[in-house]
Structure formats: C-alpha cells, structure tokens
Design an enzyme around this catalytic site. Structure first.
Site, PDB file in Angstrom:
ATOM      1  N   ILE A 130       0.870  -1.174   0.000  1.00 20.68           N
ATOM      2  CA  ILE A 130       0.000   0.000   0.000  1.00 20.68           C
ATOM      3  C   ILE A 130       0.909   1.227   0.000  1.00 20.68           C
ATOM      4  CG2 ILE A 130      -1.781   1.264   1.276  1.00 20.68           C
ATOM      5  CD1 ILE A 130      -2.635  -1.468  -0.058  1.00 20.68           C
ATOM      6  N   LYS A 133      -3.805   6.453   3.120  1.00 22.92           N
ATOM      7  CA  LYS A 133      -4.974   7.337   3.067  1.00 22.92           C
ATOM      8  C   LYS A 133      -5.632   7.294   1.684  1.00 22.92           C
ATOM      9  CE  LYS A 133      -4.801  11.270   5.275  1.00 22.92           C
ATOM     10  NZ  LYS A 133      -4.668  12.678   5.739  1.00 22.92           N
ATOM     11  N   GLN A 180      -9.671   5.039  -2.328  1.00 22.99           N
ATOM     12  CA  GLN A 180      -9.991   4.292  -3.543  1.00 22.99           C
ATOM     13  C   GLN A 180     -10.945   3.143  -3.234  1.00 22.99           C
ATOM     14  OE1 GLN A 180      -8.660   4.310  -7.177  1.00 22.99           O
ATOM     15  NE2 GLN A 180      -9.186   6.298  -6.381  1.00 22.99           N
ATOM     16  N   GLY A 209      -7.793   0.335  -7.302  1.00 20.64           N
ATOM     17  CA  GLY A 209      -8.921   1.205  -7.619  1.00 20.64           C
ATOM     18  C   GLY A 209     -10.194   0.464  -7.971  1.00 20.64           C
ATOM     19  N   GLU A 210     -10.082  -0.765  -8.419  1.00 18.07           N
ATOM     20  CA  GLU A 210     -11.261  -1.515  -8.840  1.00 18.07           C
ATOM     21  C   GLU A 210     -11.574  -2.692  -7.938  1.00 18.07           C
ATOM     22  OE1 GLU A 210      -9.339  -1.972 -12.614  1.00 18.07           O
ATOM     23  OE2 GLU A 210     -10.968  -0.947 -13.647  1.00 18.07           O
TER      24      GLU A 210
END
Lengths: 165, 741
Positions: B626, B630, B635, B701-702
């Site tokens: 990661i 934040k 996301q 993001g997905e």
C-alpha cells in the site's frame, strides 16, 4: 447591475439567459464553482448567496442585484485555508476534486442552518436539533461525489463542527 | 551512456529499494499533494483554461436512434445573435468513443446514425448562451430506419466476439457432466442493467491549433499517451502534431479512457473557424454519447461433490454492443481463477444492438461478473448449509485452476477470516428473515473480491536540481487516484526527500509516455517507472559520492556514506536526471497476479416499504504494498460505494422503441448519495508482490467494487429470505414477497 463576489464589488450586464454559475465560470474567470449537470442535480455548483447555499446553475445572474455572493475562492487560499478546506485535506474528503468546492460551500451553509436550529428529514424533533453523523449525511446529500469520499466528508465536517462547538 | 533505466518484468524483483529507504514516507497516510489546490478551486480542469478569442461550441445530437441525417440546416440558426457558424464533417466526426489504450481512431462517420443522441454537428457562437440556443433550435433533417433497440427481443441472435483481455469462449472438462453427477448444484441466471460511470466532470475539450498545424487539446482524458494517437489518427495528422493537456480530471471510471466525440468535433471546428473552440458535453450527452457498461445476462452454475468440493463452474454471459464493436463485458475474467473445479465453461456472447457503445467502466468484468458468481455461490452455500467462509476454506485453489501456474500472492482466505473477526460475522443467523430491529429486517452478507492485476508500459523522468529538489514528470494522470502523491512518495523515499521537496508534473503528452489511469494499473506501472528513474539517480549520486549504491543512505536531502554527509544540491552540480521505463514481461505468464479482498455488509430492509439501507460495511483487501494508506483507503471507499449503487439503485434504462436513454441525467440515474453510504471500514493486509513490479504494489482502484454488490444482495437475502436475481435490488422487486405487515 451590481453585486459583490467574495467581498469585491462587480458591475455587469449579463445576458438574461446567463446562469449565476456561467457568469462566474465563463465571464468572471472564477472557475472554482463547477458545472457537473447544469440541472441542480449534483451540487457541484453550490455557492453562498447572502450566506445561504444555492445551486448556482439554477439561478439566473440577473436575479442577484445587490447580493453578496461567496464562492470557494472567497473561503480560503492554498496558503490560508478555511477550516473546512483544511479538514477536507486532512480527512481526504475528495479524490478527483471536481465536486469539492461545492461540497465545501454546501458544508459552510449547512453548518449555519444547523446553528439556526433548522431541522432536516432525519431530525427527531423540530427544535433543538441533535447534530450527528446522520444529520451531516442527510444534509449533504444534495452534493454528489462519484469518487464517494462521503465517509471522509462526514469526518471532515464533524471535525470542524466539534471544534466550533 | 544511456540515461534511461528500463526493466521488462521477465523476472521477479525480490528486494525492492522501497523497503530499504530511509525517508520513511512510503505507505504513510500523507495528505494529497494537490489537496490545497482542489479544496480552494484552484485546480484547473479541462473546460477552465482561459484562452483568448475562444468560440463556444454546443454539440448537436440526434433525436432518433437509427437512420440517416439528410441535412443539418445551418441557415435555420444563423440569424440568432452571436451565432458564428455550424460545423459538421460527416466523415471525420466520431460515431463512437474509443476504447482505452487503442492506438487506432475510433469508429468515425456520423451521417449514418447508429444510436440515439449521436453527435452530428457543433454550433459555434460568441457565447455559451447563443450556442446553446442555436444548438437546441437547429433543424436536423433525417430519414429514420428500423433499429434493434430491445435486448429481450434480440437476445437469441448472438455473435461470438473477438478475444478481449480474455477469450470470449473457454472450456475445460465437462460442466454438463459435472452438473449431472453433482451431489449439490445451483443453476441460476442473474441480470445486470446498463450502467453509466457518471464522473462528476462532464467530458470537455478545448481545441487550439497553432500556425504550424499543431493541435493542443485541453481534455479530460485518463490515458493521454494513447488518446493523443487516437486523436491524431482521427484527424489525419501526425502524432507529434497533437498534444493533450490533462493535469486534473474530474473522475473517469472508464468513461474517459479513450477519446469521445467532443474532442474531434472541437478540433474540426477550431480548424475550420481558425479560432480556439470549447466543447463541453451536457450531462445528458455524457450519458447518451460516451460509453456505458453493458447490461448482462449471466447463467451461473456451480456443482459440488458429496464432500462439498467444487467440481464444476459454468459462467455464460450475454452482453450487448453496437454492430462492429467487438468489446464485450468480460464478466468471467475473475471466474477463470477465483474458483476451483476441474470442469469449467466460461463463455461470453454479444447481442448486437443500436444502443450507444459499451466499454470499460470501473472493473470491467469483475464488477458485474462477481455480482452474479458471488451471489450464486451464496445460494450454493445456503443449499449446502455451509458458511460461505468455510466453503472458501475448503475450496480455495492452490494454483490457477486453468493455467496451472502459481498465484503470485493470494490472501483471499485471510481477508475473509480477518473480516469475519472484525465484523462479528459469527453473530449472523444463517437462517434468513430471523433478525428484526423494529420495522427493519436485518441481514448480513459476505462476498469475495478478486481483481486481475495488470502492468502497462510506462515512463517517467525524475530530475534533481541544484537546490536538491526533485521533480517527477510523466504523461501519467491523476483522476482522483492519488498519482501526484504516491509518485512523490516513491521518489521521496528513494531519493531521501520529504514529500514537499518533490514536485510532480503530470497530464501532458509532452512528458514521457505513460500508462495513464485505468484497469488499476496506474500506480504499479507509473510508480515502477519513477522507481527505475530513481534507481539510476541513486547510482549517479553514489558515483558522485564515490561509494557503492548499496552503502549510500539518502535522507532529508542529504547523501550519507563513509561517515560523510553532503547535501543533494551540492552533489548534483547543475542538476541530474534519469528516465525510468517499465514494461510487462514473462511474469505475466509465470504467475497469476491479482488483488484479493472480502466484503462484509449489514443491511436493513424495511418490512413495510422494502427499502434497503446499508447499515455497516467492511472491506478487507490485499493488494501488494500500500503506497499511501490514506489515498488507497479512499480508492476502496469509492469502489465499495460503486458496489452500493450497482446493487441497489443504478439502472440505465433504454427505451425499446428507439434506444433513447430514459434516465439520462443524475436526477434519474441514481448514484449513491452521502445518506446512502455508512461510515465504511477498510482494512489492508500486509503484502508484497515481487512478481508484479519493482514496487511490489498491485491495483486497488477496482478491487473495492468487485464482489461488493453481491455481498449486499446476500445480506438482503439473509434479512428477508428473498433472492433478487435482477439487479438493482429495488423495492418493487421485494414488495410482493415481504411478509404480511
């Protein structure tokens, strides 16, 4: 016609078809207020007129003789952020940033409405409104955020409201 | 000596320099670099550039769904004060938007109209008001033709599409036999409607030509490097004659991957007029003429033996698109590796319709595919009387069940276990309809999340100037994803600089070519490019210090080695720079790479009205390193909220008579609002993926949307005993099955 934007006096003769939003964005170069839908559906264009939040896309410029208009540019600058602007940065209350000026202007207006004791759809009583996350979410639901920073927006507004209290 | 550090991912990178950096900023939840600009309205989006002598364009769309334009009657509006001209170019204007990453022009030509709202002209005026007035009043003459506007009527006439990122058809073993031999099985069909990305910023382009015939387009595009090529080819000019500038993009979610009709209309008009032209889509035009996620009809089959082991997986999907457009919604992309079972059938077929283009929207494939598979799996578990988490533990594959290659990492079961613990899953009553809170029926649901990881070619330049400050520059974009911040953190970590000593310049095709933002590949690809540039800069700094790169410590703007400490500024003379360049390689084939997660949801269903409210929600995710806790969390919040919309409200309705989108705006197409979203929790598992890229990070993001909608549907079932297989789960689909009041 005359009006004040962010403390500066303006004189203009807008086309009678020009919305307040287009006056700001296309004629005065104040592009902080955003056009997301031009239908009053998304809230990205929210500004404060005489202290109250409105969708500037649903309001014609010629309706604002002698009004005091505050846009996102009038709340703070990158070097000197308004407490809500700082809280949005701290809590990541945005991602793409396009709805953000509207969210922040809306939050300023909303907190003032709460201070005046105005109830909302989720208020338990008509007087002595208890301020909580549910009230924030409800009262901010006219401002869409497709990036969905909603939980962070609630955190940011709660922070500022608690600091003020 | 080359100034470029290139890496093709043919081998794993076991040791990442990010784990041995001294600055201590990688991964930390730092505020977004561009935050102060965004919250003060100072970040400039595409329609906001102040260009002298600008003409306003208003796009004119058709009011019919199939046929031919016979005349665009410019004279009908020329007399309107302020109107300059009406421009159309039946050959050059874009019929459809382009798909992401393509390096060809999209389908051009607008005299033949293929869907309702197709952009056929642009009205130019001195003011927006005049352009709009004329754009609404202009007479467009046409001959209407019969069209295919009804999915239900045509769904038996299918074609097999060309391969996408997966083949359209796949078969292993014999699913029919597995089903026939099964101790327990499910065979269910789920449907999902068309959806719209609904990014908050409408598509907008300002086109400016110079005297040398070069075009600058201020646009709102996710992948400027390939968008530039698409635009150049559409206009018949050389690549190098086109520049796209897109430093701020008001959301995309797939809808801005490829160029859209406003770009070419603005460019053609600006050329013809000899003046810069601004074309901003209205919100209905964004809905009608950019791109949608296809509706789907998905038959899902699972078979298990007497021991409860998966023996077969069937996932057959119908999706729709315009004739000639090969893109299909790859609903089975996650099915290929998420589920074990020797017998497998994963097919996608297209129904050709005269609806606007379908293409990629956030997590194409998994987003709606897992809404079907993870709900069907819940049905199977209910039938078996087995907790879904126990089912996963028993059926978790040890390798890719088709390619028989190892997973690079796979912490799906750990995500489920940790989530169950945090969420209080053990308190769930597995018998539906048992828990009440006043007028609310309460239920919990769970679903797994998988999202394929991708690496794309990407480059970046990193420079250190004489003051010791670094600048990262790339044609990469930040669409809200956090690119500015994470690229700054990577450079800061590797060069020993605090984040405020690193500038990041993005969104300009004059900068090194980049992957852009899409498919969750942005951070891994562009971050690796920055990493590689910094790796080379570290070698240069070590050389200047007269030490090995391994013994060099970089921290707070100082280079430290052999008991010496020198400021970066004094070490680099007039400045140094390097370019990093990453490309995918054999690791794509040697390891199955994906991010994983688990969704836990608690809903309340109103026993009287059928209203569904999401009360609690937790996502646990494993996606490699990661880079910023934040922005990564944000996301995931965004993805999960897309999941709420897909499960409960989002439904793009096509009129079966003419294909018109009945609900083409944000008042009628319901994306989640603040009050629809609880204070969602997000947890990340610690992970590094050395097979993915040198920064060991994977897409995020997905991941949040994948599986999320199913967890909500499963919670609704647990609350009520009602299984809605036709998303979204709206009150009308629950009301007649609710218990008597």
């Amino acid at each position: 016609m005359h009006f004040t934007i962010n403390g500066t006096a303006y004189t203009a003769e807008p086309d009678i078809r020009t919305s307040l939003l287009d006056l700001l964005r296309e004629h005065l170069g104040l592009t902080g207020s955003k056009k997301g839908c031009d239908h009053g559906q998304c809230g990205a264009c929210t500004v404060l007129v005489n202290g109250r939040r409105i969708n500037s896309c649903l309001s014609l410029a010629v309706m604002h003789q002698d009004d005091e208009i505050t846009t996102i540019e009038g709340l703070g600058t990158p070097e000197d952020l308004h407490p809500l602007q700082a809280a949005f940065v701290k809590h990541d209350g945005y991602q793409c940033g396009y709805c953000t000026p509207g969210q922040i202007c809306s939050a300023v207006g909303m907190l003032d409405e709460v201070k005046k004791g105005w109830p909302s759809h989720v208020s338990e009583t008509l007087g002595d409104v208890e301020f909580n996350d549910g009230e924030i979410s409800e009262r901010m639901s006219g401002n869409l955020c497709r990036c969905a920073a909603y939980p962070n927006i609630v955190d940011a507004i709660r922070d500022v409201a608690e600091a003020k209290a | 000596m080359s100034n470029t550090n290139s890496l093709k991912m043919d081998k794993p990178v076991p040791a990442s320099l990010l784990d041995s950096g001294s600055q201590g900023i990688i991964g930390r939840p730092l505020d977004r670099k561009e935050g102060p600009l965004k919250v003060t309205g100072q970040a400039t989006y595409s329609a906001e550039y102040q260009i002298p002598n600008l003409a306003y364009g208003y796009l004119v769309g058709t009011k019919f769904g199939r046929g031919k334009v016979t005349n665009v009657d410019a004279d009908s509006v020329r007399a309107i004060p302020g109107v300059i001209d009406v421009v159309t170019d039946f050959k050059t204007f874009l019929q459809n938007s382009q798909q992401g990453g393509e390096t060809s022009a999209p389908t051009q030509g607008v005299q033949d109209v293929h869907y309702f709202g197709e952009i056929v002209a642009i009205v130019l005026a001195e003011s927006y008001e005049a352009a709009r007035d004329a754009g609404i009043r202009i007479k467009v003459e046409y001959e209407e033709a019969e069209g295919r506007f009804d999915f239900e009527a045509h769904k038996d006439e299918t074609t097999k599409p060309p391969p996408n990122n997966i083949p359209a058809h796949f078969k292993q073993g014999d699913v029919e036999k597995a089903m026939a031999d099964a101790a327990t099985s499910v065979d269910v069909t789920y449907t999902t409607p068309s959806q719209n990305s609904s990014a908050m910023e409408p598509h907008a382009s300002i086109a400016v030509w110079d005297e040398d015939g070069a075009l600058t387009l201020y646009g709102s595009y996710q992948m400027p490097t390939s968008d530039k090529t698409q635009l150049a080819k559409s206009l018949g000019v050389k690549d190098k004659k086109v520049r796209i500038i897109a430093p701020y993009i008001g959301g995309g979610f797939g809808s801005k991957l490829g160029i859209a009709p406003e770009s070419v209309a603005a460019a053609v008009a600006a050329k013809q007029l000899g003046r810069p032209v601004k074309a901003v889509m209205t919100r209905p035009q964004v809905f009608e003429t950019t791109v949608r996620r296809s509706n789907t009809e998905q038959r899902v089959r699972f078979s298990v033996d007497g021991e409860g082991k998966l023996t077969g997986v069937g996932h057959e999907t119908l999706t729709s698109n315009l004739p000639g457009e090969g893109f299909f919604e790859p609903t089975g992309i996650g099915t290929h590796f998420a589920y074990s079972g020797e017998n497998r059938l994963i097919n996608h077929d297209l129904v050709e319709l005269d609806w606007l283009l379908s293409g990629s929207m956030r997590a194409p494939g998994e987003a709606v595919g897992m809404m079907a598979t993870e709900a069907a799996l819940d049905e199977l578990c209910h039938k078996l009387g087995v907790d879904p988490i126990d089912f996963w533990k028993q059926n978790e594959p040890s390798e890719d069940p088709e390619e028989k290659i190892p997973f690079s990492t796979r912490q799906l079961v750990r995500c489920l276990e940790e989530g169950a613990e945090s969420f209080g899953w053990s308190k769930r009553n597995a018998t539906p309809g048992q828990v009440r809170d006043g007028e609310w029926m309460i239920g919990m649901g769970v679903a797994a999340a998988v999202r394929t990881n991708m690496l794309m070619e990407s480059s970046a330049k990193v420079a250190i100037d004489a003051n010791g400050r670094a600048t990262v520059s790339s044609a990469m974009t930040d669409i809200g994803t956090g690119s500015y911040t994470i690229l700054g953190q990577i450079a800061g970590e590797l060069l020993g600089l605090p984040l405020d000593q690193v500038s990041v310049v993005l969104g300009d095709t004059d900068l090194p070519d980049a992957a852009g933002s899409g498919g969750s590949w942005g951070a891994g690809s562009s971050g690796s490019a920055v990493y590689l540039a910094c790796e080379m800069l570290r070698e240069k700094l070590a050389k200047a210090m007269g030490c090995d790169p391994e013994t060099l410590t970089l921290k707070d703007g100082q280079a430290i080695a052999d008991n010496r400490q020198v400021s970066l500024g004094s070490l680099v003379g007039d400045g140094i720079e390097a370019i990093g360049s990453i490309a995918p390689g054999k690791m794509e084939k040697d390891r199955k790479q994906s991010s994983y997660g688990a969704h836990f949801v608690e809903v309340g269903v109103n026993a009287t009205t059928g209203e569904v409210r999401v009360r609690r929600m937790l996502g646990v995710f494993a996606a490699g390193r990661i880079l910023n806790a934040k922005t990564a969390r944000s996301q995931c919040l965004g993805g999960m909220t897309f999941g709420i919309g897909a499960a409960l409200t989002e439904d793009l309705v096509h009129d079966p008579r003419n294909g018109k989108l009945v609900n083409h705006d944000l008042g009628e197409y319901h994306v989640p609002v603040n009050a629809d979203v609880p204070q969602i929790e997000v947890h990340f598992l610690e992970e590094r993926d050395q097979f993915a890229n040198p920064i060991h990070a994977k897409g995020i993001g997905e991941l949040g949307i994948s599986g999320c909608g199913a967890a909500i549907g499963n919670a609704v079932f647990n609350a009520t005993g009602i299984r809605v297989r036709d998303y979204p789960i709206t009150v009308d689909k629950l009301l007649d099955q609710l218990p008597p009041v």
